[in-house]
Design a protein around this motif. Structure first.
Motif, mmCIF file in Angstrom:
data_model
loop_
_atom_site.group_PDB
_atom_site.id
_atom_site.type_symbol
_atom_site.label_atom_id
_atom_site.label_comp_id
_atom_site.label_asym_id
_atom_site.label_seq_id
_atom_site.Cartn_x
_atom_site.Cartn_y
_atom_site.Cartn_z
ATOM 1 N N GLY A 91 0.628 -1.116 -0.007
ATOM 2 C CA GLY A 91 -0.109 0.043 0.109
ATOM 3 C C GLY A 91 0.890 1.313 0.133
ATOM 4 N N VAL A 92 2.053 1.146 -0.423
ATOM 5 C CA VAL A 92 3.022 2.389 -0.474
ATOM 6 C C VAL A 92 2.301 3.323 -1.470
ATOM 7 C CG1 VAL A 92 5.258 3.203 -0.547
ATOM 8 C CG2 VAL A 92 4.974 1.181 0.428
ATOM 9 N N VAL A 97 -0.314 2.216 4.849
ATOM 10 C CA VAL A 97 0.366 1.362 4.562
ATOM 11 C C VAL A 97 0.522 0.255 5.573
ATOM 12 C CG1 VAL A 97 2.928 1.114 3.959
ATOM 13 C CG2 VAL A 97 1.726 3.119 3.079
ATOM 14 N N GLU A 98 0.726 -0.995 5.174
ATOM 15 C CA GLU A 98 0.970 -2.217 6.135
ATOM 16 C C GLU A 98 2.207 -2.643 5.997
ATOM 17 O OE1 GLU A 98 -0.665 -6.685 6.659
ATOM 18 O OE2 GLU A 98 -1.134 -5.662 4.796
ATOM 19 N N LEU A 99 2.749 -2.787 7.079
ATOM 20 C CA LEU A 99 4.072 -3.540 7.240
ATOM 21 C C LEU A 99 3.627 -5.124 7.345
ATOM 22 C CD1 LEU A 99 7.124 -4.034 7.496
ATOM 23 C CD2 LEU A 99 6.747 -3.446 10.138
ATOM 24 N N SER A 121 13.907 1.093 6.901
ATOM 25 C CA SER A 121 12.675 0.680 6.212
ATOM 26 C C SER A 121 11.467 1.554 6.467
ATOM 27 C CB SER A 121 12.182 -0.541 6.154
ATOM 28 O OG SER A 121 13.315 -1.624 5.836
ATOM 29 N N LEU A 122 11.358 1.948 7.676
ATOM 30 C CA LEU A 122 10.097 2.872 8.045
ATOM 31 C C LEU A 122 10.410 4.344 7.616
ATOM 32 C CD1 LEU A 122 9.292 1.695 11.561
ATOM 33 C CD2 LEU A 122 7.786 1.565 9.719
ATOM 34 N N ARG A 123 11.695 4.907 7.775
ATOM 35 C CA ARG A 123 11.941 6.121 7.259
ATOM 36 C C ARG A 123 11.823 6.153 5.777
ATOM 37 N NH1 ARG A 123 14.579 9.289 11.167
ATOM 38 N NH2 ARG A 123 15.100 7.793 13.077
ATOM 39 N N ALA A 124 12.202 5.200 5.024
ATOM 40 C CA ALA A 124 12.067 5.348 3.328
ATOM 41 C C ALA A 124 10.204 5.159 3.139
ATOM 42 C CB ALA A 124 12.563 3.846 3.019
ATOM 43 N N VAL A 125 9.845 4.397 3.723
ATOM 44 C CA VAL A 125 7.965 4.432 3.646
ATOM 45 C C VAL A 125 7.432 5.852 4.042
ATOM 46 C CG1 VAL A 125 6.009 3.460 4.366
ATOM 47 C CG2 VAL A 125 7.841 1.866 3.435
ATOM 48 N N PRO A 130 2.559 8.726 4.159
ATOM 49 C CA PRO A 130 1.113 8.125 4.217
ATOM 50 C C PRO A 130 0.783 8.834 5.862
ATOM 51 C CG PRO A 130 3.071 6.843 5.266
ATOM 52 C CD PRO A 130 3.530 7.840 4.493
ATOM 53 N N GLU A 131 -0.797 8.516 5.977
ATOM 54 C CA GLU A 131 -1.224 8.916 7.285
ATOM 55 C C GLU A 131 -1.021 8.132 8.191
ATOM 56 O OE1 GLU A 131 -5.582 9.263 6.189
ATOM 57 O OE2 GLU A 131 -5.271 10.760 4.510
#
Length: 166
Positions: A91-92, A97-99, A121-125, A130-131
């Motif tokens: 969902g990026v 977005v789902e991890l 990875s979180l910083r990239a997403v 996303p909200e």
């Protein structure tokens, strides 16, 4: 059937503070588009001891379509070129977005690589603005999974018992 305690977690802002530095100079984290066979090998290597089977039960064509989607991001951590773990986001580019998957290959656990993988990875997403980023974990996951997610900035939204095929 087996009953598991499932914990749903949310993150509503990008990780704060400075990005974590790599605990291993040979570690490299980047987004990759793995061929299906390589993805499944890594999925098995990470998930075998945790009873992961969701992607193994998916029809191969459906999985290939999911992995090829621009909204599916796979961040792979490599140490000396060897795949040590991954984060899979679905969902990026959308508001939520789902991890979907996160973990390390057994040989790389206990070396502080997990937090580095998750933080980067979180910083990239979050660069896609996303909200909310969410995930779920359960009692079959690694015993430290919940504490790692909380430390990364997630908050518990809900906990409930759920029944799954054994």
């Amino acid at each position: 059937m087996v009953d598991l305690l499932v914990t749903y977690l949310d993150m509503t802002a990008s990780p704060s503070g400075a990005a974590l530095s790599s605990p291993d100079s040979a570690a490299c984290l980047k987004r990759e588009n793995l061929p299906l066979v390589d993805y499944l090998d890594l999925y098995r290597a990470v998930g075998a001891s945790l009873d992961w089977d969701q992607r193994l039960r998916m029809p191969k064509n459906d999985l290939a379509v999911l992995l090829a989607s621009p909204s599916t991001w796979l961040n792979v951590l490599r140490v000396d070129g060897v795949a040590a773990g991954f984060c899979e986001f679905n969902g990026v580019g959308e508001p939520v977005v789902e991890l979907a998957h996160f973990g390390l290959v057994d040989a790389f656990r206990g070396k502080r690589l997990g937090l580095y993988l998750l933080d980067g990875s979180l910083r990239a997403v979050w660069a896609s603005q996303p909200e909310r980023v969410w995930l779920h974990t359960d009692t079959n996951d690694h015993p430290k999974a919940l504490s790692v997610y909380l430390r990364a900035g997630f908050a518990i939204r809900e906990r409930r018992m759920e029944r799954f095929p054994d």
